[in-house]
Motif scaffolding. Structure first.
Motif: not given
Lengths: 284, 342
Positions: A230-231, A178, A62, A234, B230, A181-182, B228, B316-317
């Motif tokens: 990061a993209c 995602a 992350p 994610a 998403c 947002e990431a 996040l 993702p997290v």
């Protein structure tokens, strides 16, 4: 855990304990382990007794820097990979954060994160802003020896081949956002896709709409993308999202010798004009 | 009806089904650097992979992410044509169809698009070979071993495949196969169940979660702290069904479309006035968790989470719904309610 990461982890925990114990910060944003999984996940530590939850390893997928934008008026500390220190510089340069509220525990000598292809291209492997650092710095020579060109094949394709490549990639996009947002530098208060007055883009996954989103986003990335990956990390569909923004990153570097996030005083590429700027691609 | 096959006979069985119907099953696909497992139509038996949990549920076979809503076409279509068999579906993903049926085949409004696809599909379940670290269906009252909502159920014990019919209609599909010994089957299934293990996460809450106690609980911002925003958890969830409408022009004319939407997005609840009743990610997370564990059970009786764990795997997290449920349970316990004592 490998000795290298064990040492970094121990140091992070010690610094975090001290900061909370002395009341220097209210919260530590770091990497930790989930309760029911072994995946590395963001953790927010407010109690010094819980600093043993903090860790760092090559599985720290992350990206944490963006969380800082949720704590603009609080005193927080963050464990930051070198790429994240660049994101922090970008925030500082745009007055999104106050330096005095922030304590940065930078991770020296980043060897890269598992599965992140951006790390193979990375030439900033030591923090560019920090209050504490953990781990051994890497020298310029060591860093240069670690760099490979991930996108050589893509660059060598002709436009038709490249179009086909991107069609194959982006037809998997589910528009889950995602990537957006990431992304540490995708922090518009309202993304154009989230506007309903006016309504810019349908929520469909037809290629025309998917491409509109990704191409618009990549244009917005010019001079902002720090090429952290990061993209792509994610993306649940393993789409090569980074290819577009990394192109912008390289263009900024090649044409204007510009690398975002290297200094908190640095202006963003598009916020600065110099009469001697090359106008490559513009009216030629 | 209980039948038994070796692998070669299973291949013949599937190949025959694929002649009479369209068979979809979990198949491996290369996605950039990674290989993933998802449901797709197969050409031959060898493509099928049953041993791992597919990355996606077969949700898109019932609710495609994008579809043109054409009432005339749907009225004319005949469900008996081109019947699809979805093969190798796990119990959690089968249970998800119960949630979809609740919503799309509701007494007050039957969704003709969903109804047609549902009528058009035969489900062959597959008894889970092992638990994934993210699985918790057993905690939500779902058996990983079998599910009555399927039409047929396949079990693998050692090198033999056993297949059981769950309803009379599906018996005709397996009637030509060799009969299996019921007692031997029961013994093998019991043995599998005894050795399967349980989820580390324990779900002890009374459901529906009481809305009046949980809605204003000061837990949601903490639960959503790392979210996040998403839509991954909702898009990979086998039970999330929320959608949006829009009009778009294709080559010829303006068409009405339906596409997935996600309660994790700010736009999901944003009014034309600009006001957003769910301003924070904590409020959005509350909606997601409460929809599954309070509102759906209030409206239809059953939970709308099936414990497949894909939201955890794909996030993702790694925001873990099990940790969110645990926080909710601890809060309600302190508040004196909604927890089933051991």
């Amino acid at each position: 855990m490998e000795a290298y990461y064990k040492e970094i982890t121990d140091k992070i925990q010690k610094i975090a304990y001290k900061l909370l114990d002395e009341g220097k910060v209210d919260k530590i944003i770091g990497f930790g382990k989930g309760e029911f999984t072994d995946e590395v996940t963001p953790v927010f530590i407010v109690n010094k007794e819980n600093v043993d939850k903090l860790l760092f390893s090559e599985k720290a997928t992350p990206f944490l820097a963006k969380y800082l934008l949720n704590y603009k008026d609080e005193k927080v500390a963050i464990t930051a990979k070198p790429c994240e220190t660049r994101a922090i510089n970008s925030y500082l340069s745009e007055n999104l954060l106050q330096r005095e509220n922030l304590i940065i525990i930078g991770i020296n000598g980043c060897r890269g994160i598992e599965g992140n292809t951006a790390c193979k291209e990375c030439d900033v492997r030591n923090p560019v802003i920090s209050d504490y650092t953990v781990g051994e710095e890497l020298s310029d020579e060591e860093v240069s020896s670690m760099i490979t060109n991930v996108y050589e094949d893509l660059e060598n394709m002709n436009p038709e081949e490249r179009n086909e490549y991107f069609q194959n990639e982006f037809e998997r996009c589910t528009r889950c956002y995602a990537c957006r947002e990431a992304c540490p530098v995708c922090y518009c208060e309202e993304c154009f896709t989230d506007s309903n007055q006016p309504f810019w883009l349908d929520s469909s996954t037809q290629l025309k709409d998917t491409f509109t989103f990704h191409l618009m986003r990549s244009i917005h990335m010019a001079g902002r993308c720090i090429n952290c990956g990061a993209c792509e990390m994610a993306c649940p569909e393993n789409i090569d999202v980074r290819a577009l923004s990394a192109k912008m990153y390289r263009a900024g570097e090649e044409i204007f010798d510009y690398k975002p996030g290297m200094d908190p005083e640095q202006k963003t590429l598009l916020a600065e004009y110099d009469v001697n700027d090359q106008e490559k691609g513009f009216l030629d | 009806m209980l039948k038994v096959m070796n692998e070669k006979e299973l291949k013949q069985f599937i190949d025959k089904l694929n002649n009479d119907y369209k068979v979809a099953a979990p198949v491996k696909k290369q996605q950039g650097k990674q290989e993933i497992l998802e449901y797709d139509y197969i050409e031959e038996f060898e493509e099928i992979h049953l041993e791992e949990q597919p990355d996606k549920s077969p949700k898109e076979f019932f609710l495609p992410q994008n579809e043109v809503l054409d009432p005339e076409a749907i009225a004319k279509s005949n469900p008996e044509e081109n019947k699809t068999i979805i093969f190798g579906v796990r119990s959690c993903d089968i249970e998800a169809l119960r949630v979809f049926d609740d919503v799309f085949l509701d007494d007050t409004y039957v969704d003709p698009y969903y109804e047609k696809r549902r009528d058009n599909t035969i489900i062959i379940g597959y008894s889970c070979p092992h638990r994934e670290p993210t699985c918790f269906c057993d905690q939500l009252g779902i058996s990983p071993h079998e599910n009555k909502l399927a039409d047929l159920y396949l079990y693998k014990f050692d090198d033999k495949y056993w297949i059981k019919s769950i309803n009379e209609d599906s018996e005709k599909l397996i009637k030509d196969l060799a009969d299996g010994d019921e007692d031997l089957f029961d013994e093998k299934l019991k043995n599998k169940k005894d050795n399967f293990g349980e989820s580390d996460f324990k779900f002890n809450m009374e459901t529906p979660i009481p809305e009046e106690k949980a809605f204003n609980a000061p837990i949601w911002d903490d639960i959503a702290e790392k979210c996040l925003g998403c839509g991954v958890c909702t898009y990979y969830c086998p039970t999330c069904f929320c959608f949006n409408f829009f009009f778009d022009e294709d080559d010829k004319e303006n068409q009405k479309y339906r596409s997935w939407d996600s309660c994790m997005f700010s736009l999901f609840t944003k009014h034309a006035s600009g006001h957003n009743p769910r301003e924070t990610q904590g409020q959005r997370w509350r909606q997601r968790l409460m929809h599954k564990f309070s509102y759906h059970p209030q409206n239809y009786g059953g939970l709308s989470c099936v414990g497949c764990g894909r939201c955890v795997k794909k996030c993702p997290v790694t925001l873990d719904i099990r940790e969110a449920l645990k926080s909710t349970e601890e809060y309600l316990k302190d508040e004196g309610g909604a927890v089933v004592e051991d």
